[in-house]
Design a protein around this motif. Structure first.
Motif, PDB file in Angstrom:
ATOM      1  N   ASN A 135       0.795  -1.220   0.000  1.00  0.00           N
ATOM      2  CA  ASN A 135       0.000   0.000   0.000  1.00  0.00           C
ATOM      3  C   ASN A 135       0.830   1.274   0.000  1.00  0.00           C
ATOM      4  O   ASN A 135       0.335   2.348  -0.350  1.00  0.00           O
ATOM      5  CB  ASN A 135      -0.939   0.013   1.205  1.00  0.00           C
ATOM      6  N   ARG A 136       2.113   1.179   0.393  1.00  0.00           N
ATOM      7  CA  ARG A 136       2.964   2.368   0.432  1.00  0.00           C
ATOM      8  C   ARG A 136       3.828   2.462  -0.831  1.00  0.00           C
ATOM      9  O   ARG A 136       4.294   1.454  -1.352  1.00  0.00           O
ATOM     10  CB  ARG A 136       3.888   2.317   1.651  1.00  0.00           C
ATOM     11  N   TYR A 137       4.032   3.696  -1.316  1.00  0.00           N
ATOM     12  CA  TYR A 137       4.938   3.891  -2.448  1.00  0.00           C
ATOM     13  C   TYR A 137       6.356   3.491  -2.052  1.00  0.00           C
ATOM     14  O   TYR A 137       6.756   3.648  -0.890  1.00  0.00           O
ATOM     15  CB  TYR A 137       4.947   5.362  -2.893  1.00  0.00           C
ATOM     16  N   PRO A 138       7.135   3.002  -3.017  1.00  0.00           N
ATOM     17  CA  PRO A 138       8.513   2.603  -2.702  1.00  0.00           C
ATOM     18  C   PRO A 138       9.433   3.803  -2.586  1.00  0.00           C
ATOM     19  O   PRO A 138       9.032   4.954  -2.828  1.00  0.00           O
ATOM     20  CB  PRO A 138       8.908   1.733  -3.897  1.00  0.00           C
ATOM     21  N   ASP A 139      10.672   3.540  -2.247  1.00  0.00           N
ATOM     22  CA  ASP A 139      11.729   4.550  -2.219  1.00  0.00           C
ATOM     23  C   ASP A 139      11.742   5.264  -3.561  1.00  0.00           C
ATOM     24  O   ASP A 139      11.734   4.630  -4.608  1.00  0.00           O
ATOM     25  CB  ASP A 139      13.065   3.832  -1.968  1.00  0.00           C
ATOM     26  N   PHE A 140      11.766   6.612  -3.573  1.00  0.00           N
ATOM     27  CA  PHE A 140      11.686   7.341  -4.841  1.00  0.00           C
ATOM     28  C   PHE A 140      12.914   7.094  -5.705  1.00  0.00           C
ATOM     29  O   PHE A 140      12.872   7.186  -6.930  1.00  0.00           O
ATOM     30  CB  PHE A 140      11.477   8.844  -4.594  1.00  0.00           C
ATOM     31  N   LEU A 141      14.038   6.799  -5.101  1.00  0.00           N
ATOM     32  CA  LEU A 141      15.224   6.320  -5.819  1.00  0.00           C
ATOM     33  C   LEU A 141      15.822   5.207  -4.964  1.00  0.00           C
ATOM     34  O   LEU A 141      16.132   5.432  -3.800  1.00  0.00           O
ATOM     35  CB  LEU A 141      16.263   7.438  -5.997  1.00  0.00           C
ATOM     36  N   PRO A 142      15.995   4.005  -5.540  1.00  0.00           N
ATOM     37  CA  PRO A 142      16.498   2.890  -4.729  1.00  0.00           C
ATOM     38  C   PRO A 142      17.993   3.028  -4.437  1.00  0.00           C
ATOM     39  O   PRO A 142      18.847   2.433  -5.082  1.00  0.00           O
ATOM     40  CB  PRO A 142      16.189   1.667  -5.596  1.00  0.00           C
ATOM     41  N   HIS A 143      18.307   3.845  -3.432  1.00  0.00           N
ATOM     42  CA  HIS A 143      19.701   4.160  -3.110  1.00  0.00           C
ATOM     43  C   HIS A 143      20.501   2.931  -2.696  1.00  0.00           C
ATOM     44  O   HIS A 143      21.686   2.805  -3.043  1.00  0.00           O
ATOM     45  CB  HIS A 143      19.749   5.208  -1.989  1.00  0.00           C
ATOM     46  N   ASP A 144      19.890   2.039  -1.926  1.00  0.00           N
ATOM     47  CA  ASP A 144      20.614   0.844  -1.474  1.00  0.00           C
ATOM     48  C   ASP A 144      21.066   0.005  -2.663  1.00  0.00           C
ATOM     49  O   ASP A 144      22.178  -0.528  -2.679  1.00  0.00           O
ATOM     50  CB  ASP A 144      19.730   0.006  -0.550  1.00  0.00           C
ATOM     51  N   ILE A 145      20.195  -0.103  -3.656  1.00  0.00           N
ATOM     52  CA  ILE A 145      20.545  -0.858  -4.863  1.00  0.00           C
ATOM     53  C   ILE A 145      21.711  -0.192  -5.581  1.00  0.00           C
ATOM     54  O   ILE A 145      22.657  -0.857  -6.019  1.00  0.00           O
ATOM     55  CB  ILE A 145      19.332  -0.964  -5.806  1.00  0.00           C
ATOM     56  N   ALA A 146      21.634   1.113  -5.738  1.00  0.00           N
ATOM     57  CA  ALA A 146      22.696   1.838  -6.439  1.00  0.00           C
ATOM     58  C   ALA A 146      24.037   1.663  -5.745  1.00  0.00           C
ATOM     59  O   ALA A 146      25.066   1.435  -6.396  1.00  0.00           O
ATOM     60  CB  ALA A 146      22.333   3.326  -6.532  1.00  0.00           C
ATOM     61  N   ARG A 147      24.040   1.747  -4.412  1.00  0.00           N
ATOM     62  CA  ARG A 147      25.301   1.571  -3.680  1.00  0.00           C
ATOM     63  C   ARG A 147      25.827   0.147  -3.816  1.00  0.00           C
ATOM     64  O   ARG A 147      27.037  -0.065  -3.992  1.00  0.00           O
ATOM     65  CB  ARG A 147      25.086   1.912  -2.197  1.00  0.00           C
ATOM     66  N   ALA A 148      24.934  -0.827  -3.761  1.00  0.00           N
ATOM     67  CA  ALA A 148      25.354  -2.222  -3.900  1.00  0.00           C
ATOM     68  C   ALA A 148      25.939  -2.478  -5.289  1.00  0.00           C
ATOM     69  O   ALA A 148      26.935  -3.198  -5.432  1.00  0.00           O
ATOM     70  CB  ALA A 148      24.174  -3.155  -3.635  1.00  0.00           C
ATOM     71  N   TYR A 149      25.320  -1.868  -6.306  1.00  0.00           N
ATOM     72  CA  TYR A 149      25.828  -2.094  -7.662  1.00  0.00           C
ATOM     73  C   TYR A 149      27.149  -1.368  -7.877  1.00  0.00           C
ATOM     74  O   TYR A 149      28.028  -1.858  -8.583  1.00  0.00           O
ATOM     75  CB  TYR A 149      24.798  -1.643  -8.704  1.00  0.00           C
ATOM     76  N   GLN A 150      27.296  -0.214  -7.263  1.00  0.00           N
ATOM     77  CA  GLN A 150      28.555   0.520  -7.312  1.00  0.00           C
ATOM     78  C   GLN A 150      29.679  -0.326  -6.718  1.00  0.00           C
ATOM     79  O   GLN A 150      30.777  -0.420  -7.297  1.00  0.00           O
ATOM     80  CB  GLN A 150      28.391   1.831  -6.543  1.00  0.00           C
ATOM     81  N   ASP A 151      29.402  -0.986  -5.598  1.00  0.00           N
ATOM     82  CA  ASP A 151      30.396  -1.871  -4.975  1.00  0.00           C
ATOM     83  C   ASP A 151      30.718  -3.049  -5.886  1.00  0.00           C
ATOM     84  O   ASP A 151      31.879  -3.435  -6.030  1.00  0.00           O
ATOM     85  CB  ASP A 151      29.877  -2.377  -3.627  1.00  0.00           C
ATOM     86  N   TYR A 152      29.680  -3.624  -6.490  1.00  0.00           N
ATOM     87  CA  TYR A 152      29.885  -4.763  -7.388  1.00  0.00           C
ATOM     88  C   TYR A 152      30.778  -4.387  -8.572  1.00  0.00           C
ATOM     89  O   TYR A 152      31.679  -5.134  -8.959  1.00  0.00           O
ATOM     90  CB  TYR A 152      28.532  -5.279  -7.883  1.00  0.00           C
ATOM     91  N   CYS A 153      30.542  -3.194  -9.140  1.00  0.00           N
ATOM     92  CA  CYS A 153      31.324  -2.743 -10.306  1.00  0.00           C
ATOM     93  C   CYS A 153      32.691  -2.185  -9.926  1.00  0.00           C
ATOM     94  O   CYS A 153      33.526  -1.956 -10.792  1.00  0.00           O
ATOM     95  CB  CYS A 153      30.556  -1.667 -11.071  1.00  0.00           C
TER      96      CYS A 153
END
Length: 357
Positions: free
Chosen positions: A52-70
């Motif tokens: 029922n709640r809108y998600p994070d307007f920008l998925p920051h956790d994902i971006a940081r995790a992908y930055q670490d991966y790359c």
């Protein structure tokens, strides 16, 4: 000194103020009544999750995790698949009826499709020779008339990685003219060919990635843009307020965890082994004129049989991709690498086809 991104971005984009969603504005509180959501979840079917709640307007956790991966320090933003990344970049840096993009055909058709949808002209600089190599000087010359250059490496549908040295030459030659977008959708199959680390040296380089291929998350619709801050400043203006559902974000974070990355690499290595075995089997057939080298999860074949091979496999219930619509790929069929069992089934069908031809 202004950046190339600042030079290319239309005035309308520069003036644009990002939509101020409830999540973007944020705030701390006990009772959340700011986003016109239902306060309590309604559960449909067997789902017990709360949507029922809108998600994070920008998925920051994902971006940081992908930055670490790359292993990059350049900004990363998560989007809904690589296709949205392509569309977003074109909408950010090109004006309809005025600007142009450059593509190196044969390549992924979505670059031109997105441009056509926005009334933006596409300039073609074909890949050169039977090895499908970049015409670096041709790209550099065309870029003087364009805002974006799209390079796909490894390239779809040919399967080959583009020369890193050729990409660097293009980056050097276009620094004052265009952004160079390198689509690395298949990079996990030959990870040492990535150019993402070059963004620190070339602010006109943008890299697109996806979790649809090696990560096996095509249904989740998660892609990434990696770019210099000067580029992200404008891209961020056009990102939708809620780009990714929380349910998808949870899956992505699991995939980018240490355990998830280990699983992805294991599956990728197994797939590469199957691909190489399949290629070794293809050498026995006289009706196959050429097997193109592959750094992806597919193999491109040029056959002497024309479109009949594609049609024959389809009759056997094996769906491949007929590439003959592209003049450079006449009589070519692209076959995705599946499980060992599936590829053995393909080989059995090819044996039967060979005995009939």
């Amino acid at each position: 000194m202004s950046s190339i991104a600042s030079t290319l971005a239309p005035e309308a984009i520069k003036k644009l103020i990002p939509y101020q969603s409830a999540r973007r504005i944020g705030g701390a509180g006990r009772v959340w009544l700011n986003a016109n959501e239902l306060e309590h979840a309604v559960h449909y079917g067997e789902s017990s999750q709360n949507f029922n709640r809108y998600p994070d307007f920008l998925p920051h956790d994902i971006a940081r995790a992908y930055q670490d991966y790359c292993q990059v320090t350049s900004p990363v933003v998560a989007v809904r698949g690589a296709d949205e990344a392509i569309d977003l970049l074109i909408r950010t840096f090109c004006q309809p009826g005025k600007d142009k993009i450059v593509v190196c055909s044969p390549t992924y058709a979505m670059y031109e499709f997105c441009a056509d949808a926005l009334a933006i002209e596409t300039l073609h600089v074909p890949l050169v020779g039977d090895a499908f190599e970049l015409d670096t000087q041709g790209v550099i010359a065309a870029a003087k008339q364009a805002n974006l250059v799209f390079l796909c490496s490894p390239n779809n549908p040919t399967g080959n990685p583009l020369s890193q040295q050729a990409i660097i030459e293009i980056l050097e030659g276009t620094q004052q003219d265009a952004l160079v977008v390198v689509d690395e959708a298949y990079i996990e199959f030959e990870i040492d060919q990535s150019v993402a680390a070059l963004i620190a040296r070339y602010p006109n380089l943008v890299v697109i990635r996806t979790l649809s291929k090696a990560f096996g998350l095509a249904a989740v619709r998660c892609g990434f843009i990696i770019a210099d801050e000067s580029v992200m400043e404008y891209v961020a203006k056009l990102i939708p307020p809620y780009p990714m559902p929380d349910s998808s974000a949870t899956i992505v974070l699991d995939a980018l965890s240490e355990q998830g990355l280990h699983k992805m690499r294991t599956v990728t290595n197994q797939l590469i082994e199957t691909r190489d075995w399949f290629i070794s089997q293809l050498g026995q057939y006289d009706f196959i004129e050429k097997i193109y080298p592959s750094a992806t999860n597919f193999v491109l074949l040029r056959t002497r049989a024309g479109e009949t091979l594609f049609a024959y496999l389809l009759k056997q219930g094996i769906v491949t991709r007929n590439q003959s619509h592209d003049p450079a790929l006449r009589d070519c069929v692209r076959i995705t690498i599946g499980s060992q069992h599936s590829m053995q089934e393909v080989v059995a069908a090819l044996n039967e086809y060979s005995s009939q031809s």
